[in-house]
Structures are given as C-alpha cells and as structure tokens.
Enzyme design. Sequence first.
Site, short mmCIF file in Angstrom:
data_model
loop_
_atom_site.label_atom_id
_atom_site.label_comp_id
_atom_site.label_asym_id
_atom_site.label_seq_id
_atom_site.Cartn_x
_atom_site.Cartn_y
_atom_site.Cartn_z
N ARG A 1 27.37 16.18 -53.45
CA ARG A 1 26.53 16.34 -52.25
C ARG A 1 25.15 16.81 -52.67
NH1 ARG A 1 26.93 20.91 -49.70
NH2 ARG A 1 29.19 20.92 -49.51
N TYR B 1 11.87 3.01 -32.37
CA TYR B 1 13.24 2.52 -32.47
C TYR B 1 14.11 3.28 -31.46
CZ TYR B 1 17.91 1.99 -34.41
OH TYR B 1 19.24 1.75 -34.56
N ASP C 1 7.67 6.37 -39.99
CA ASP C 1 8.83 5.52 -40.25
C ASP C 1 8.29 4.21 -40.82
OD1 ASP C 1 10.90 3.64 -40.05
OD2 ASP C 1 11.81 4.64 -38.33
N LYS D 1 17.66 -1.74 -43.88
CA LYS D 1 16.91 -2.94 -43.53
C LYS D 1 16.35 -3.62 -44.80
CE LYS D 1 18.02 -1.30 -39.51
NZ LYS D 1 17.15 -0.49 -38.67
#
Length: 380
Positions: free
Chosen positions: A46, A98, A170, A195
């Site tokens: 992690r 978005y 973004d 994406k």
Amino acid sequence: MDINTQCIHGKNERNDATGAVTFPIYQTATFAHPGMGHSTGYDYSRTQNPTRQQLEETVALLEKGVGAIACASGMAAITAVMELFSPGDHIVISDDLYGGTYRSFHKINEKNGISFTAVNTSNLSEVNRAMQENTRAVYIETPSNPMMQVTDLAGVAKIAKEHQALLIVDNTFLTPYFQRPIELGANIVVHSGTKYLCGHNDTLAGFIVVDNEVLNRKIREIYNTTGACLAPIDSWLLTRGIKTLGVRLERQQENALALARWLGQQSWVEKVYYIGLPEHPDYELSMRQSYGFGAMISFTTDTQERAIRILEHVEIIQFAESLGGVESLITYPMTQTHAAIPQEIREAKGINDRLLRLSAGIEGIEDLLEDLRQAAENRT
Ligand SMILES: *Cc1c(COP(=O)(O)O)cnc(C)c1O
C-alpha cells in the site's frame, strides 16, 4: 529527452540481473526486512511497490511534476486530493465537469463542509469574481467534458496564485502528450488513467501529479492512509499502455479531425464540438497552450430519434461509456456520463437529448465514417 522516449523508457528503466527488457510485476503484498531497523526501501505494497513506483516515476516525468501517485481509479485520485481540504474551505470549479467528479463534490465533500462555486472557467473574469476569502483551490477540466470548452491555464493559474489557492487540473482528455498544466502554473494534475494513459479500455487507474515536495508528502500521506492504491498488475498494464501513448494519440487525433470535418458536412448534424477545428472559439488558445487537440468530439444531431438511432446501429464504434482507448466509443452524456448533473444545469450547458460524445479510436477512418453514415441513415 523526447516525450516518446520518456513514454517508453520512463526515468531510468531498472535492469535486473536477468536482463528483462520490461519492468517485472512485483506481485507481493509485503516485503521482508533485512534486519531490525532496516528496509529494502519497500515495506508494504500500500505504501509502495516497485512496479507501481516505476509507473509513477514515468508519469511524474511526462507531466513535469515533482512526484506522481497511482490510484485505483480516477475517482480515487480525485477523492484523495479532496482530503487536502477542511470544513469551511471553498473551491471554485468548472461548470462543465465529468459527472462523477460533480457527484463526488456534491455528495461527499459538501456533506463534509466544503463549499463550491461553479463558473464557466473559460471566462477568467467569472473565475476572478467567484474567488472568496476562504477559496483554497480552483478545480478545472480543459477541454471540458462534453462541451469542449478550453480554459486559459496560465490565466487561471495567475488568479489562483493571487488568492493563494491551488490550481487543480484534470488532464484526462489531452494527457501530458498534448498538454502539461504544471508548465503553465498548475499545482496538481489529476487523471483518469483509465482513458488515454491506459489506452486499451481494459484497466481502471488514476493519477495525482504535484508540482512541489510539500504537496507530494501531504498527498502521499493521505494516499497511504486511505489506501486506494493501484495493484501491481494494473500498474504494469498502465506502464505498457503509456509506451504507445504518442503513436496512439497521433492516430486518434488524425481520425478525430477527419470525423469532425465529415460530421460538419452532414445534413443531420446540427453542431460539432472539436477543439481542433479552426472555427472552434478556443482554437487560438489551444494552439498557444497545448501541443495538440486530442480525439474527443461532441456533436448534436437534428432529432433525438437520430441520436438514438446512431447509438443503436453503430457496429464498429461501440455504444459505451468511457473514452481514450484504441476502440472508438460513442456515448449519450445526458443519461450516461452526466446523469448525476441536475437537468437545468445540464440543459443550460447544451447537454441535451441530441448530444452525442465520440471518442475516436485507431480503426481505419473509412470504416468509422461508413459506420456513422449507415447508423445515422438506418431505417430498420
Ligand atoms: C472518467 C473520468 C474521470 C473518472 O475516472 P475513473 O477512472 O472512471 O474513476 C474523471 N475525470 C474525467 C475527465 C474522466 O473522463
């Protein structure tokens, strides 16, 4: 070094004794300590994993950041960034975000005492007017989704700085191949790595890139605490995807331009939104601040029936959410990506029942044009 070389080789591909040309997948949750008080540099996956670190170093390099963090999805990245803020803080946001980001701000962050003012960030005086005493950040997408409005990054960075607020961008739509917000004054860049960076519609991922060491430490602590980290195999898939970022994007952009031009000539198309068309109102701004226009197109048809007919009859292009991969996808923002946005806001922005959003892939252009033509004219 050329960005294409950086995409392939990252910072400095660590070669191991086997001579492996690609970086290995360290599929391990934990790492043994050599002794009391000693660490190999890795303790628990992690916190950090070598495969993920390789990917993060590459993304930091591409975005010209001080550090990058790889998350389990774009929303995980955005959620982690929002943990920088406290009750009473105010954030100015683009009014064309978005849908999932909008939902997260309004369902999660508002409940936790953070307030938002949405403005058209393409208009810098609107941004200026929205800044308050307690404004801690400006959060934008450029080009915006799905209306393809471009924001002047250096201009908005200047306003944010004057108010000692962070600029968060973004950069999913253009990627560092076409746009590098940190070069223009952004402090944090976020990505849906799902994406273009992944590029194959097969893996979810997200990134946070920062422009300074203080932010890097803060966000890494949030990330290590909240735990939405990218798995080793997914990190490897993203590293592989990024190797071809340049060739994919050049081809996708070429297809997008041809599609946008062709759509503009069809009698059943009312309006085409593509930032690479010289008639786009922000064309000059894009030429100045970006290295390309990307491959996202929105367009409105003459009737709702036509829009639905296209969605139901495309054969090569797939009717699916998401974007950026080698497969061309078409979606209906009103009920899919932007369903979370209230109807009156949606309609004011032009997100209506005739709007379609197309992500150009790398298929043969003639096949894509023919597919749209047969779908739009389908009579069955
Ligand atoms: C898809 C998307 C997101 C969310 O990313 P996920 O990887 O789906 O969680 C955020 N911003 C933009 C612009 C997106 O397209």
